[in-house]
Design a protein around this motif. Structure first.
Motif, short mmCIF file in Angstrom:
data_model
loop_
_atom_site.label_atom_id
_atom_site.label_comp_id
_atom_site.label_asym_id
_atom_site.label_seq_id
_atom_site.Cartn_x
_atom_site.Cartn_y
_atom_site.Cartn_z
N GLU A 1 1.07 -1.39 -0.14
CA GLU A 1 -0.09 0.10 0.03
C GLU A 1 0.96 1.30 0.13
N VAL B 1 -2.61 4.22 -3.32
CA VAL B 1 -3.15 2.90 -4.02
C VAL B 1 -2.73 1.53 -3.28
N ILE C 1 -2.83 -0.29 -13.98
CA ILE C 1 -2.75 1.25 -13.92
C ILE C 1 -2.38 1.70 -15.24
N VAL D 1 -7.03 1.20 -12.10
CA VAL D 1 -6.75 2.69 -11.57
C VAL D 1 -6.43 3.67 -12.73
N ILE E 1 -4.74 10.14 -9.47
CA ILE E 1 -5.48 9.03 -9.71
C ILE E 1 -6.76 9.53 -9.97
N GLU F 1 -10.96 4.88 -9.89
CA GLU F 1 -10.48 3.56 -9.69
C GLU F 1 -11.60 2.69 -9.12
#
Length: 257
Positions: free
Chosen positions: A7, A26, A36, A222, A229, A232
């Motif tokens: 994480e 993320v 991604i 994502v 970002i 997501e």
């Protein structure tokens, strides 16, 4: 789902005036594939390298939980510690297979070298494992003593994948692994990756600009733009019901192609 395997929180990175990463959070869970996506310059490959410990962010942190559940701050690890992670728990598949292979040694040597780095010293076992993995990535094991330069781009990528997976990593980073290959080769390679990921229960961060590849491989997507970002969620939801205008543009551009 338990605790995340990896994480990241509030990742920040600037290249001069450009915000490559701008407050990125993320995470990935064991056995999960996270794609991604975004256009060139969106920050997706930079994010992958920061997550893998190959680049230092200006701010924020990345935590990795080992098999015992202990959390490690990736930025706080020594260079030797990161190397140990990358040859044991982690793997990295580069877009250009030559960046992930030693071109001066044989195909079997490339696979066996990672086993040796993990502590295996039995030559017969190393060679048998190399031959087995060549078969698993649909290469002819009889070509085990040939150098990578003798293989096509698609076969070099298969060899890089075998080298990466032979030590059974828990987390694999893939940076456009089918980029630059012919469409038919891309399709076969994506099928191979999907099968191996499911079989081995891998967690994978997968960078791509190919929405079709993301749909095929990812559990979760994502979407990045300008280092942030913007959306997501579960892959089907993001691709079938995109909510951010940028995601809608990405999906519609594929449908119109």
């Amino acid at each position: 789902m338990g605790a995340p395997l990896l994480e990241a929180a509030n990742l920040q990175l600037r290249f001069g005036a450009v915000r490559a990463l701008d407050g990125v959070d993320v995470e990935i869970f064991p056995g999960e594939v996270v794609a991604i996506v975004g256009e060139s310059g969106s920050g997706k490959s930079t994010l992958l390298r920061v997550l893998a410990g190959a680049m230092e962010p200006d701010a924020g942190r990345v935590l990795y939980r080992d098999a015992a559940g202990e959390a490690h701050d990736v930025q706080a690890l020594s260079e030797a510690g990161r190397r140990r992670l990358m040859r044991s728990d982690w793997g990295f598949v580069h877009q250009n297979a030559r960046d992930g292979l030693r071109m001066g040694i044989s195909a079997g040597g490339n696979i066996g070298e990672r086993l040796m780095a993990a502590g295996d010293r039995n030559y017969a076992h190393i060679r048998a494992e190399a031959a087995d993995w060549m078969g698993r990535v649909e290469m002819n094991p009889e070509r085990i003593d040939e150098p990578p330069k003798n293989f096509s781009g698609g076969m070099q990528q298969r060899l890089q994948i075998a080298r990466c997976l032979v030590t059974n990593p828990r987390l694999v980073f893939m940076d456009e692994p089918t980029g630059g290959l012919d469409v038919s080769v891309q399709a076969r390679l994506l099928d191979l990756i999907r099968g191996l990921v499911a079989q081995l229960g891998l967690a994978v961060f997968f960078v791509t600009h190919d929405i079709g590849a993301a749909r095929l491989l990812a559990h979760r997507i994502v979407v990045m733009r300008h280092g942030r970002i913007v959306e997501e969620g579960l892959a089907d939801r993001v691709l079938d019901d995109p909510r951010h205008a940028y995601t809608q543009l990405l999906v519609s551009s594929v449908l119109a192609a």
